[in-house]
Write a protein that holds these residues in place. Structure first.
Motif, PDB file in Angstrom:
ATOM      1  N   PRO A 156       0.829  -1.209   0.000  1.00  0.00           N
ATOM      2  CA  PRO A 156       0.000   0.000   0.000  1.00  0.00           C
ATOM      3  C   PRO A 156       0.863   1.258   0.000  1.00  0.00           C
ATOM      4  O   PRO A 156       2.019   1.224   0.450  1.00  0.00           O
ATOM      5  N   ALA A 159       3.465   2.622   2.903  1.00  0.00           N
ATOM      6  CA  ALA A 159       3.986   1.585   3.785  1.00  0.00           C
ATOM      7  C   ALA A 159       5.512   1.611   3.820  1.00  0.00           C
ATOM      8  O   ALA A 159       6.117   1.175   4.787  1.00  0.00           O
ATOM      9  N   GLY A 176      -2.122   3.010   7.555  1.00  0.00           N
ATOM     10  CA  GLY A 176      -3.115   2.287   6.761  1.00  0.00           C
ATOM     11  C   GLY A 176      -3.821   3.212   5.803  1.00  0.00           C
ATOM     12  O   GLY A 176      -3.805   4.427   5.957  1.00  0.00           O
ATOM     13  N   ALA A 182      -8.534   2.618  -0.160  1.00  0.00           N
ATOM     14  CA  ALA A 182      -8.180   1.207  -0.289  1.00  0.00           C
ATOM     15  C   ALA A 182      -8.852   0.573  -1.492  1.00  0.00           C
ATOM     16  O   ALA A 182      -8.422  -0.464  -1.973  1.00  0.00           O
ATOM     17  N   TYR A 188      -1.886   1.429  -4.510  1.00  0.00           N
ATOM     18  CA  TYR A 188      -1.004   0.281  -4.331  1.00  0.00           C
ATOM     19  C   TYR A 188       0.158   0.385  -5.302  1.00  0.00           C
ATOM     20  O   TYR A 188      -0.024   0.712  -6.469  1.00  0.00           O
ATOM     21  N   TYR A 251      -3.832  -8.702   1.003  1.00  0.00           N
ATOM     22  CA  TYR A 251      -4.925  -8.223   1.857  1.00  0.00           C
ATOM     23  C   TYR A 251      -4.451  -6.990   2.606  1.00  0.00           C
ATOM     24  O   TYR A 251      -3.256  -6.807   2.843  1.00  0.00           O
ATOM     25  N   HIS A 252      -5.386  -6.156   2.969  1.00  0.00           N
ATOM     26  CA  HIS A 252      -5.077  -4.997   3.799  1.00  0.00           C
ATOM     27  C   HIS A 252      -6.324  -4.677   4.610  1.00  0.00           C
ATOM     28  O   HIS A 252      -7.430  -4.719   4.099  1.00  0.00           O
ATOM     29  N   SER A 258      -1.965  -3.317   9.130  1.00  0.00           N
ATOM     30  CA  SER A 258      -1.919  -4.723   8.756  1.00  0.00           C
ATOM     31  C   SER A 258      -2.119  -4.907   7.247  1.00  0.00           C
ATOM     32  O   SER A 258      -3.138  -4.510   6.706  1.00  0.00           O
ATOM     33  N   TYR A 259      -1.129  -5.485   6.612  1.00  0.00           N
ATOM     34  CA  TYR A 259      -1.250  -5.834   5.198  1.00  0.00           C
ATOM     35  C   TYR A 259      -0.287  -6.967   4.921  1.00  0.00           C
ATOM     36  O   TYR A 259       0.635  -7.211   5.715  1.00  0.00           O
TER      37      TYR A 259
END
Lengths: 277, 526
Positions: A156, A159, A176, A182, A188, A251-252, A258-259
């Motif tokens: 992402p 990050a 996040g 998202a 991304y 996944y995120h 969290s990803y």
């Protein structure tokens, strides 16, 4: 997927049919910790699984401070003994591009490729010379993993940061993506240096940040539609699946740090993609 | 202030001007650098992060962000209904217990009351050991959704068939059978409607031809349509329900027709997740995504539903005289003891059998003779006479029911199934797992008397060669060229003038014509 939280994070990709048995999870937790310690890695990520006809390859990557440069790939057939993969050199990549079909599941299995080369012989005639090239499955595995990382490994936006020294590090203040961001492919990035920076429109230029936007985003990937973005459980988890490398799942959880991503598939690129959309 | 007294006045005024500069309020953000820096320092001291100097910029930005306050308005309290809340609301019904009035506890089920619901969690437990399946909570949601399905429809059997992943949504698929006598009539009606529509088109075409006579008649005759199999037989043995998310309503899939299966074999498309989405493909697929989904389910079911040898057997009481007909029914062998792991994992795989009929190339499980004419299908007698009687086609046959999977064709030179043991460390309690190499995502497990099949994937068959779409049909032959349609050059103005002059001359009194004109006239007449 970070090995330290693998047992929790693997649940987020469960909706794609990716599951590790309790035995595998326990074994991985143990062996990856030892792997990290022995090789003095900063962290070890569980990369995924490539299914073979008889056995499966579990793959893990150890990274140093610069996650882009300092990276080593290991594989295991039983989740506990890990072996270092050879480096995917350009020469190997060319050789492996001629192999197709399933992985056998045996690292020492040899693919034979017969190459016919025309050699000018006597009297100006052309003789055909056959050379057989043997490629070990271990080498093909290394090339495949390298190709998957290059083509579809994504992170992402925000990050990772590029430090003034040029080093690339995970961003400690990454909080996040918001739910609306998202859902956008522009949030991304390909985690690969060779990915070209896309041309940005005015809107994107406004929020441009040199230390964050040093990677190319995935919205311009060819063919269009090679990514499938889905929200699971309403909007609790965003799942991005690559349709080029079927089995690659990212996944995120919006608004958290969290990803992760994992690849579970047979290690073959989906060349039929353009017909399937 | 004590220190201030030691500093000479000049310096102190300098410090004063500097501080007053720092304390100057920004015209834009209504704050000063002085306040901002002290806020940062306060934050650092309060939170004590590691290496604060590295994250100074972020802290500064965060503090600035947090300062920004929108003036209060009424919209602020309006919370948006996020999709997650919406879904949770829909799934709430799954968690409600139906109790008798006045009782707190749900009734304890009687033994004789049989709900056609498998113990999905038990099955999922074995699949989890094999490293297959969905996450536990997701399976439980599916389990509850299956329960509502079983409660709302007159079902005899329910089974979780699997999950097909699409681009924008996924399908959870339930395989069901209706109770005897509870057949669904809706589909039959739909089919009839379609047929009627087709006939309507034909009659319209006929009237057109009458209006404009002499249109060349195509001698192409479409291959006879092969009727779909009846409910409860062959590819339509089961009725499939799908839902996009457990808790959302189940949608019944239409029955599959042989044409759909035939064309589904020739195309490869991703599912979108919307049942009414059109399938844009070549050859054109008859129907929308729900039909394509049903066709793929039929194909996967046809090749990937397997059970241990001996679990099912043919009913001995049935007449064995019917050699002509392929046996299409079997019963559970109550004396089946279960096979040992060693037997199940034998590399030859002769201890596993297909318990679903093989789908013939025709798209049906039982062969239909297309040359046999249905009685009610009348056509022009003349047409029939003109048509050459096709040779009696060779009936297609496939492996009979309960054929061991060792008879399967190979996939890319390798066995079509890969057997493995679910546990490497404690094989004593492990179960035998089979992975399909033909349909990646299809798995089966067996232990003792239990076995189950599942499919989780994109719904595409494995092919080591790349997909290549069917070539378009050959180009139509050109009209045979003859004398009456051969192209000739148009006469030039000079030639026309010459001809006209000649005609005029003829009209006047038949004067002698010039030699040149004569020649030209001949040319024109050609």
């Amino acid at each position: 997927m970070d090995s330290a939280t693998l047992h929790l994070d693997i649940d987020y990709v469960g909706s794609s049919g990716i599951l590790l048995s309790t035995e595998q999870k326990t074994a991985l937790q143990n062996s990856l910790l030892i792997l990290k310690h022995q090789n003095k890695f900063k962290k070890v990520v569980f990369w995924g699984k490539i299914t073979g006809c008889s056995k499966d390859y579990f793959v893990a990557q150890g990274v140093g401070n610069d996650e882009m440069k300092e990276k080593k790939t290991f594989y295991s057939l039983d989740c506990s003994k890990w072996a270092l993969l050879p480096i995917a050199t350009d020469e190997l990549k060319i050789l492996c591009s001629r192999i197709k079909g399933r992985f056998a599941g045996d690292p020492s299995y040899e693919y034979e490729h017969v190459e016919i080369r025309k050699v000018p012989g006597e009297n100006g005639e052309e003789n055909e010379e056959e050379t057989t090239i043997a490629i070990r499955e271990e080498e093909r595995l290394a090339v495949t993993i390298d190709a998957i990382d290059r083509d579809v490994k994504i992170v992402p936006r925000g990050a990772y940061v590029k430090l003034p020294t040029g080093e690339i590090q995970s961003n400690p203040s990454f909080e996040g993506l918001s739910t609306s961001n998202a859902a956008k492919l522009t949030s991304y990035f390909h985690f690969d240096k060779s990915a070209s920076l896309n041309k940005r429109n005015l809107m994107q230029k406004a929020s441009f940040d040199k230390s964050l936007d040093f990677l190319g985003d995935i919205s311009e990937d060819v063919p269009k539609g090679s990514w499938s973005v889905q929200f699971e459980r309403g909007d609790a988890v965003v799942t991005i699946r690559s349709l080029l490398w079927i089995g690659y799942v990212f996944y995120h959880i919006p608004d958290t740090r969290s990803y992760g991503h994992v690849y579970v598939g047979n290690g073959e690129i989906n060349l039929d993609l353009s017909f399937m959309l | 202030m004590e220190n201030a007294t030691n500093i000479d006045p000049a310096e102190s005024t300098e410090i004063l001007t500097a501080t007053s500069y720092l304390m100057k309020t920004s015209t834009k953000s209504k704050t000063s650098l002085y306040e901002h820096l002290s806020a940062i320092l306060m934050k650092v001291l309060n939170e004590r992060p590691e290496n604060p100097v590295d994250i100074l910029e972020d802290m500064s930005r965060n503090i600035k962000k947090s300062k920004f306050i929108v003036p209060n308005d009424t919209i602020q309290d309006e919370s948006l209904l996020s999709p997650a809340v919406d879904l949770a609301d829909q799934q709430k019904a799954l968690f409600e217990v139906r109790t008798e009035e006045g009782e707190d506890m749900p009734p304890i089920p009687d033994d004789d009351q049989d709900l056609p619901l498998p113990d999905l969690m038990d099955i999922a437990h074995y699949f989890e050991q094999a490293g297959v399946g969905l996450s536990q909570m997701e399976v439980y949601r599916v389990f509850l959704a299956l329960k509502t399905l079983a409660e709302n429809y007159p079902l005899q059997t329910v089974r979780f068939w699997g999950k097909i992943i699409g681009l924008h949504g996924n399908y959870y698929i339930a395989e069901t059978q209706y109770r005897e006598g509870e057949d669904d009539d809706e589909d039959d009606l739909e089919d009839e409607e379609i047929e009627e529509d087709d006939r309507g088109d034909e009659s319209e075409n006929g009237s057109d031809e009458e209006d404009e006579d002499e249109l060349p008649k195509s001698n192409y005759k479409p291959p006879p349509t092969i009727p779909r199999e009846d409910n409860r037989t062959g590819a339509n043995k089961y009725i499939y329900f799908v839902c996009s998310e457990p808790g959302k309503p189940w949608v019944k899939l239409p029955h599959v027709t042989p044409t759909q299966i035939d064309i589904a074999r020739n195309i490869k498309k991703f599912f979108t997740g919307k049942l009414d989405a059109p399938i844009v493909s070549y050859p054109p697929f008859p129907g929308n995504e729900s039909n394509y989904l049903r066709a793929q389910i039929a194909r996967i079911t046809g090749s990937c539903q397997i059970s241990p040898l001996g679990y099912y057997h043919f009913d001995e009481d049935e007449d064995e005289d019917e050699d002509e007909n392929v046996r299409d029914s079997f019963i559970v062998n109550l004396e089946f003891e279960g096979l040992s792991l060693k037997e199940l994992l034998e590399p030859s795989l002769s201890n596993w059998v297909h318990h679903v009929q093989y789908l013939l190339p025709q798209g049906r499980c039982t062969w239909f003779n297309p040359t046999e004419k249905p009685e009610d299908d009348f056509e022009d007698e003349e047409d029939d006479e003109e048509r050459e009687e096709p040779d009696e086609p060779e009936p297609e046959t496939g492996p009979p029911l309960l054929t061991p999977i060792s008879e399967d064709d190979e996939v890319d030179g390798r066995s079509s199934w890969t057997p493995y043991l679910s546990s490497r460390l404690v094989p004593a309690y492990a179960c035998a797992v089979l992975r399909s190499n033909r349909w990646p995502g299809a798995y089966a497990f067996a232990i003792d008397r239990k076995f189950e099949n599942i499919y989780i994937g994109f719904g595409h068959k494995y092919n080591s060669e790349n997909y290549s779409p069917l070539p378009p049909p050959p180009v139509q032959d050109e009209f045979p060229s003859g004398a009456d349609i051969t192209e000739i050059d148009d006469p030039t103005i000079e030639e026309e003038n010459a001809l006209r002059a000649a005609q005029r001359a003829e009209e006047e009194d038949g004067e002698e014509l010039d030699d040149e004109m004569d020649e030209e006239e001949e040319e024109d007449d050609d």
